[in-house]
Design a protein around this motif. Structure first.
Motif, PDB file in Angstrom:
ATOM      1  N   MET A 179       0.859  -1.761  -0.159  1.00 15.98           N
ATOM      2  CA  MET A 179       0.001   0.327   0.175  1.00 15.98           C
ATOM      3  C   MET A 179       0.573   1.408  -0.066  1.00 15.98           C
ATOM      4  SD  MET A 179      -3.298   0.351   2.769  1.00 15.98           S
ATOM      5  CE  MET A 179      -2.077   0.621   4.364  1.00 15.98           C
ATOM      6  N   PHE A 180       2.228   1.022   0.501  1.00 14.86           N
ATOM      7  CA  PHE A 180       2.863   2.211   0.650  1.00 14.86           C
ATOM      8  C   PHE A 180       3.849   2.653  -0.602  1.00 14.86           C
ATOM      9  CE2 PHE A 180       2.081   3.263   5.392  1.00 14.86           C
ATOM     10  CZ  PHE A 180       3.334   4.566   5.651  1.00 14.86           C
ATOM     11  N   LYS A 181       4.280   1.559  -0.554  1.00 14.55           N
ATOM     12  CA  LYS A 181       4.957   1.636  -2.289  1.00 14.55           C
ATOM     13  C   LYS A 181       3.979   1.642  -3.789  1.00 14.55           C
ATOM     14  CE  LYS A 181       8.368  -1.909  -1.821  1.00 14.55           C
ATOM     15  NZ  LYS A 181       8.743  -3.519  -1.526  1.00 14.55           N
ATOM     16  N   ARG A 182       2.819   2.597  -3.403  1.00 15.12           N
ATOM     17  CA  ARG A 182       1.788   2.215  -4.801  1.00 15.12           C
ATOM     18  C   ARG A 182       2.024   4.192  -4.105  1.00 15.12           C
ATOM     19  NH1 ARG A 182      -1.348  -1.431  -3.445  1.00 15.12           N
ATOM     20  NH2 ARG A 182      -3.239  -1.004  -2.244  1.00 15.12           N
ATOM     21  N   HIS A 183       1.593   5.000  -3.298  1.00 16.64           N
ATOM     22  CA  HIS A 183       2.210   5.934  -3.553  1.00 16.64           C
ATOM     23  C   HIS A 183       2.938   6.929  -2.765  1.00 16.64           C
ATOM     24  CE1 HIS A 183      -2.721   5.885  -2.915  1.00 16.64           C
ATOM     25  NE2 HIS A 183      -2.497   4.898  -2.081  1.00 16.64           N
ATOM     26  N   PHE A 184       4.361   5.933  -2.581  1.00 11.48           N
ATOM     27  CA  PHE A 184       5.643   6.781  -1.767  1.00 11.48           C
ATOM     28  C   PHE A 184       6.287   5.839  -3.187  1.00 11.48           C
ATOM     29  CE2 PHE A 184       3.399   7.492   2.195  1.00 11.48           C
ATOM     30  CZ  PHE A 184       3.367   8.005   2.700  1.00 11.48           C
ATOM     31  N   GLU A 185       7.559   7.048  -3.095  1.00 10.78           N
ATOM     32  CA  GLU A 185       8.077   6.567  -4.563  1.00 10.78           C
ATOM     33  C   GLU A 185       9.683   5.344  -3.313  1.00 10.78           C
ATOM     34  OE1 GLU A 185      10.322  10.559  -6.208  1.00 10.78           O
ATOM     35  OE2 GLU A 185       8.476  10.753  -6.940  1.00 10.78           O
ATOM     36  N   ARG A 186       9.398   6.192  -2.136  1.00  9.57           N
ATOM     37  CA  ARG A 186      10.647   5.269  -1.417  1.00  9.57           C
ATOM     38  C   ARG A 186      10.008   4.852  -0.115  1.00  9.57           C
ATOM     39  NH1 ARG A 186      14.961   8.435   2.077  1.00  9.57           N
ATOM     40  NH2 ARG A 186      17.010   6.288   2.201  1.00  9.57           N
ATOM     41  N   VAL A 187      10.497   3.482   0.193  1.00  8.31           N
ATOM     42  CA  VAL A 187       9.947   3.062   1.352  1.00  8.31           C
ATOM     43  C   VAL A 187      10.548   2.576   2.403  1.00  8.31           C
ATOM     44  CG1 VAL A 187       7.862   1.175   2.092  1.00  8.31           C
ATOM     45  CG2 VAL A 187       7.488   3.488   0.106  1.00  8.31           C
ATOM     46  N   LEU A 188      11.238   2.464   3.580  1.00  7.71           N
ATOM     47  CA  LEU A 188      11.904   1.779   3.985  1.00  7.71           C
ATOM     48  C   LEU A 188      10.889   1.004   5.018  1.00  7.71           C
ATOM     49  CD1 LEU A 188      13.294   4.884   3.627  1.00  7.71           C
ATOM     50  CD2 LEU A 188      14.876   3.301   3.223  1.00  7.71           C
ATOM     51  N   GLU A 189      12.115  -0.082   6.032  1.00  3.91           N
ATOM     52  CA  GLU A 189      11.267  -0.244   7.116  1.00  3.91           C
ATOM     53  C   GLU A 189      11.926  -0.115   8.418  1.00  3.91           C
ATOM     54  OE1 GLU A 189       9.874  -4.742   6.776  1.00  3.91           O
ATOM     55  OE2 GLU A 189       9.972  -4.406   5.570  1.00  3.91           O
ATOM     56  N   ARG A 190      12.256   0.374   9.784  1.00  3.17           N
ATOM     57  CA  ARG A 190      13.192   0.686  10.401  1.00  3.17           C
ATOM     58  C   ARG A 190      12.635   0.323  12.076  1.00  3.17           C
ATOM     59  NH1 ARG A 190      17.005   3.213   9.257  1.00  3.17           N
ATOM     60  NH2 ARG A 190      17.209   4.376   7.395  1.00  3.17           N
ATOM     61  N   LYS A 191      13.289  -1.004  12.321  1.00  9.78           N
ATOM     62  CA  LYS A 191      13.003  -0.879  13.701  1.00  9.78           C
ATOM     63  C   LYS A 191      13.865  -0.720  14.307  1.00  9.78           C
ATOM     64  CE  LYS A 191      12.615  -4.966  16.620  1.00  9.78           C
ATOM     65  NZ  LYS A 191      10.796  -4.768  17.430  1.00  9.78           N
ATOM     66  N   PRO A 192      14.492   0.609  15.398  1.00  8.39           N
ATOM     67  CA  PRO A 192      14.867   1.221  16.060  1.00  8.39           C
ATOM     68  C   PRO A 192      15.327   0.536  17.415  1.00  8.39           C
ATOM     69  CG  PRO A 192      13.374   2.631  15.424  1.00  8.39           C
ATOM     70  CD  PRO A 192      12.618   0.570  15.203  1.00  8.39           C
ATOM     71  N   LYS A 193      16.516   0.792  17.833  1.00  6.85           N
ATOM     72  CA  LYS A 193      17.321  -0.133  18.914  1.00  6.85           C
ATOM     73  C   LYS A 193      16.582   0.204  19.638  1.00  6.85           C
ATOM     74  CE  LYS A 193      21.891   1.046  17.351  1.00  6.85           C
ATOM     75  NZ  LYS A 193      21.931   2.096  16.542  1.00  6.85           N
ATOM     76  N   ALA A 194      15.637   1.487  19.977  1.00  5.77           N
ATOM     77  CA  ALA A 194      14.708   1.363  21.077  1.00  5.77           C
ATOM     78  C   ALA A 194      13.226   0.569  21.178  1.00  5.77           C
ATOM     79  CB  ALA A 194      14.478   2.547  21.762  1.00  5.77           C
ATOM     80  N   SER A 195      13.326  -0.006  19.878  1.00  7.76           N
ATOM     81  CA  SER A 195      12.604  -1.056  20.392  1.00  7.76           C
ATOM     82  C   SER A 195      12.500  -2.493  20.762  1.00  7.76           C
ATOM     83  CB  SER A 195      12.395  -1.459  18.768  1.00  7.76           C
ATOM     84  OG  SER A 195      10.629  -2.030  18.401  1.00  7.76           O
ATOM     85  N   ARG A 196      11.876  -3.040  21.357  1.00  7.64           N
ATOM     86  CA  ARG A 196      12.088  -4.122  22.529  1.00  7.64           C
ATOM     87  C   ARG A 196      12.301  -5.396  21.722  1.00  7.64           C
ATOM     88  NH1 ARG A 196       8.743  -2.144  26.729  1.00  7.64           N
ATOM     89  NH2 ARG A 196      10.943  -1.464  28.919  1.00  7.64           N
ATOM     90  N   ASP A 197      13.787  -6.468  21.497  1.00  9.04           N
ATOM     91  CA  ASP A 197      13.415  -7.966  20.793  1.00  9.04           C
ATOM     92  C   ASP A 197      12.371  -8.011  20.364  1.00  9.04           C
ATOM     93  OD1 ASP A 197      16.010  -6.460  20.329  1.00  9.04           O
ATOM     94  OD2 ASP A 197      17.128  -7.966  22.253  1.00  9.04           O
ATOM     95  N   LYS A 198      11.932  -8.407  21.730  1.00 12.13           N
ATOM     96  CA  LYS A 198      10.540  -9.432  21.572  1.00 12.13           C
ATOM     97  C   LYS A 198       9.073  -8.938  21.075  1.00 12.13           C
ATOM     98  CE  LYS A 198      11.075 -11.113  25.342  1.00 12.13           C
ATOM     99  NZ  LYS A 198      10.835 -11.733  26.973  1.00 12.13           N
ATOM    100  N   SER A 199       9.742  -7.184  19.919  1.00 14.15           N
ATOM    101  CA  SER A 199       8.067  -6.405  19.914  1.00 14.15           C
ATOM    102  C   SER A 199       8.570  -6.436  18.119  1.00 14.15           C
ATOM    103  CB  SER A 199       7.886  -5.675  20.154  1.00 14.15           C
ATOM    104  OG  SER A 199       7.699  -4.670  19.620  1.00 14.15           O
TER     105      SER A 199
END
Length: 211
Positions: A179-199
């Motif tokens: 859905m994102f790719k249909r509307h944006f030229e660039r789409v990235l996935e980010r898992k920040p360090k502050a995001s808990r490993d189990k999440s």
């Protein structure tokens, strides 16, 4: 009994969490502030003069980060931060807040009126629906929230603007990415360090709206 044990474990982890300690030291209302900071720095997003819309803003740590980035000489805010949440949020100086359900047309209209004819530089969404534990129902709810944020962004973002949303790996995630790719030229996935490993949370960043 198992629930009690889990609660104790969670409390212990929370107390010992370095990001919780850092948030307390820096005066952020939640450790989530560091997730946003990492994404903003990596993507070089949000600067003085920007108009930022914060969806699902309570308790306010993302709005605090946005306000910090807007502070100019003499502590005057150069830019605009508009926040919205279903829950009440303690005021953040210089942040315009609407309390209401983003899924309701009347609330969406209120937000659109506040934005007016100004185009937005960045939409940030840490919104997460209440989850039931039923995978198919939960993935539909998550997708719906992401769709609403995307729809709002398509209407109000500047062509060079960006959208950051929280999504969750699992059923329905690939559909949200598509859905994102249909509307944006660039789409990235980010898992920040502050995001808990189990999440399973993963933040999607959409940049530059397709014409």
């Amino acid at each position: 009994m198992a629930k009690k044990k889990f609660s104790k474990e969670w409390i212990q982890q929370h107390i010992n969490d370095p990001y919780v300690k850092m948030a307390q030291q820096k005066g952020y209302r939640a450790r989530a502030a560091f997730k946003l900071l990492e994404i903003l720095d990596a993507e070089k997003l949000m600067r003085r003069g920007d108009i930022v819309v914060d969806l699902g803003s309570a308790p306010g740590s993302w709005s605090q980060v946005a306000r910090e980035r807007m502070l100019g000489a003499g502590g005057i805010i150069d830019g605009r931060v508009i926040a919205l949440d279903l829950l009440p949020m303690e005021a953040v100086a210089g942040v315009e807040f609407i309390q209401g359900d983003f899924r309701e047309d009347a609330v969406l209209e209120q937000l659109q009126q506040l934005v007016g004819n100004q185009k937005v530089d960045l939409v940030i969404s840490d919104m997460a629906p209440n989850l039931s534990g039923v995978e198919s129902a939960d993935s539909a709810r998550i997708q719906h929230v992401c769709e609403l944020a995307l729809d709002f962004s398509c209407r109000h973002l500047k062509p060079e603007g960006a959208l950051i949303v929280k999504a969750f790996h699992g059923s329905g995630f690939s559909q949200i990415v598509e859905m994102f790719k249909r509307h944006f030229e660039r789409v990235l996935e980010r898992k920040p360090k502050a995001s808990r490993d189990k999440s399973s949370e993963t933040f999607l960043v959409g940049r530059r709206l397709k014409r």
